[in-house]
Design an enzyme around this catalytic site. Structure first.
Site, short mmCIF file in Angstrom:
data_model
loop_
_atom_site.label_atom_id
_atom_site.label_comp_id
_atom_site.label_asym_id
_atom_site.label_seq_id
_atom_site.Cartn_x
_atom_site.Cartn_y
_atom_site.Cartn_z
N HIS A 97 -2.94 -5.52 2.62
CA HIS A 97 -2.24 -4.37 2.04
C HIS A 97 -1.89 -3.37 3.13
O HIS A 97 -2.52 -3.31 4.18
CB HIS A 97 -3.05 -3.70 0.93
CG HIS A 97 -4.42 -3.22 1.33
ND1 HIS A 97 -5.47 -4.08 1.57
CD2 HIS A 97 -4.90 -1.98 1.50
CE1 HIS A 97 -6.55 -3.38 1.88
NE2 HIS A 97 -6.23 -2.09 1.86
N HIS A 99 -1.08 0.73 3.67
CA HIS A 99 -1.16 2.09 3.13
C HIS A 99 0.08 2.86 3.58
O HIS A 99 0.41 2.85 4.77
CB HIS A 99 -2.38 2.83 3.69
CG HIS A 99 -3.69 2.26 3.28
ND1 HIS A 99 -4.45 2.80 2.27
CD2 HIS A 99 -4.38 1.20 3.75
CE1 HIS A 99 -5.55 2.10 2.15
NE2 HIS A 99 -5.54 1.12 3.04
#
Length: 132
Positions: A97, A99
């Site tokens: 992932h 951010h």
């Protein structure tokens, strides 16, 4: 199954702000700053380090698209785009992932940097000697 896979599968709720065939973007529950968003691939891979090039490209393209959306919606121009890879980096969910952290001031997010300038020459030599 990771927390993020459960979000993809709609087993748990999330504030989804973008979705396409390959990626999903949703507000991070911790909100380091207002608008802090996570972009994830729908195909699971542990981290940036294990992701294939196509996954990296899709996630980065989505991150840019979402950052532009946040820029307009939140009237913010600066962002940190961060991907932690491994436990020592702070990764807690082992599903790749990115951010997107909007920056409203230089004090709303602190990343401490140590001083390793004295070792830069030896670090450079290790990198060039031990890698392709």
């Amino acid at each position: 199954m990771t927390l993020f896979q459960k979000i993809i599968d709609r087993e748990i709720p999330a504030y989804i702000i973008y979705e396409d065939e390959f990626t999903l973007a949703f507000l991070d529950i911790t909100q380091a700053t207002p608008g802090h968003t996570l972009v994830i691939p729908k195909t699971a891979t542990d981290s940036f380090m294990s992701a294939d090039i196509e996954t990296l490209a899709h996630v980065q393209a989505t991150a840019q698209h979402v950052a532009k959306k946040l820029q307009v919606a939140l009237n913010v121009n600066d962002f940190n785009i961060i991907s932690n890879a491994g436990p020592l980096s702070g990764q807690t969910v082992f599903h790749y992932h990115v951010h997107i952290i909007p920056r409203y001031s230089d004090k709303d997010l602190i990343i401490e940097h140590g001083s390793h300038a004295d070792a830069i020459e030896s670090i450079y030599q290790k990198i060039n000697t031990n890698t392709k």
